[in-house]
Design an enzyme around this catalytic site. Structure first.
Site, PDB file in Angstrom:
ATOM      1  CE  LYS A   1      -4.223  -1.820   0.505  1.00 16.60           C
ATOM      2  NZ  LYS A   1      -5.359  -1.524  -0.371  1.00 16.60           N
TER       3      LYS A   1
ATOM      4  CE  LYS B   1     -10.733  -5.003  -3.142  1.00 25.11           C
ATOM      5  NZ  LYS B   1     -10.633  -3.657  -2.535  1.00 25.11           N
TER       6      LYS B   1
END
Length: 336
Positions: free
Chosen positions: A153, A250
């Protein structure tokens, strides 16, 4: 059909930080649907970016609880359409759709992947996510969890320096997720440097609605670009086909397995690489994702691995990244 709603606060092993938020806990809603002696389990996690809480999902579901109880359940697809017609958010629909699929598989006496005529002999390895932290902390997290693929990230003022330092400590594949934090110019500039550092692809570097910028990046980035925040629901897939190399689906955001299966099919028709990602779910949500593995190019299903303590048993991920599927039907889930 009987229904039960359970709220959990999942404790994370480490503070999890991305470009726009940090947290030590993850609130999660688990739904239980029971019929003919079998119970299916589903899950959706809360998310401040989308203004979804467990309480808001529970309120939605409780408004139609009597209709769910009296619903003549035959297939997950018909149940999904019933939920859509009732106007529930995708997060609440996901929690119920996953439970419906798990229940359906158990009633049929088959795993979901076998109901879909897929073979689990070959499947992608999940990445393991390293959230934003100091470089020393990020290195320590990698050393704590040796893994073949890391999702890093980013979204700081020293992103390339972070990757350079992490590369000194592992030969693993890197995937970069900037969570909308970069500009087109920054993305194009960083891409060749990151490719030389063993980065496989970039996930959602630009803001979700910057389609003009993403088209520019698509034509000039040396690395593949995977959509995440730009690919939420089924109607987003076709638009992403012109701006990305692949899509990250997702379940929580699109509304569960029912729409995800259609999104996978559409993505492949458009020549896109297809990935399914998680949102720090327990093994309830992760086991549902695992049923899709044979259909995927990439997967991010490390949610339960990031928790101090799981709330369910289902699919297990071994230390070398292989998946041990449950001997139960459906998604193979039992609550602890």
């Amino acid at each position: 059909m009987q229904i039960q709603l359970k709220k959990y606060t999942l404790s994370l092993k480490h503070t999890f930080s991305i470009s726009r938020e940090s947290h030590d806990f993850q609130d999660s809603l688990v739904t239980c649907l029971s019929l003919n002696g079998e119970t299916g389990f589903g899950e959706a996690t809360a998310n401040p970016y989308y203004k979804i809480t467990v309480e808001s999902m529970m309120q939605e579901i409780k408004k139609i609880e009597k209709e769910i109880i009296s619903f003549n359940f035959t297939t997950p697809e018909l149940f999904y359409q019933f939920l859509v017609d009732k106007g529930l958010t995708n997060f609440a629909i996901c929690a119920l759709d996953l439970a419906a699929h798990d229940l359906y598989g158990k009633l049929q006496g088959k795993t979901l992947y076998s109901l879909w005529n897929t073979n689990i002999e070959k499947y992608p390895t999940t990445n393991y996510t390293i959230g934003i932290a100091s470089i020393d902390e990020m290195v320590a997290k990698m050393k704590e969890k040796p893994w073949p693929i890391y999702k890093i990230k980013l979204g700081t003022d020293k992103d390339v320096a972070i990757v350079k330092e992490l590369r000194k400590h592992t030969n693993a594949i890197f995937r970069i997720d900037a969570n909308c934090a970069w500009s087109p110019e920054e993305t194009i500039h960083n891409a060749p440097i990151l490719k030389d550092l063993g980065v496989e692809f970039l996930e959602q570097p630009l803001k979700a609605d910057n389609w003009e910028g993403m088209e520019k990046v698509m034509h000039h980035s040396i690395l593949p670009i995977i959509a995440d925040e730009s690919c939420i629901v089924e109607s987003d897939v076709e638009k992403c086909g012109l701006h990305f190399s692949g899509i990250n689906i997702k379940l929580t955001k699109c509304g569960g397995l029912t729409p995800a299966l259609r999104m996978i099919k559409k993505g492949k028709e458009l020549g896109l690489k297809v990935m399914v990602g998680c949102m720090t779910e327990s093994s309830v949500g992760i086991s549902a994702i695992a049923q899709l593995l044979p259909q995927l190019d990439y997967v991010d299903m490390d949610g339960a691995m990031l928790l101090k303590e799981d709330i369910a048993q289902g699919v297990q991920i071994t230390d070398n990244g292989s998946v041990v599927f449950s001997n139960l039907n459906g998604s193979g889930i039992t609550l602890l």
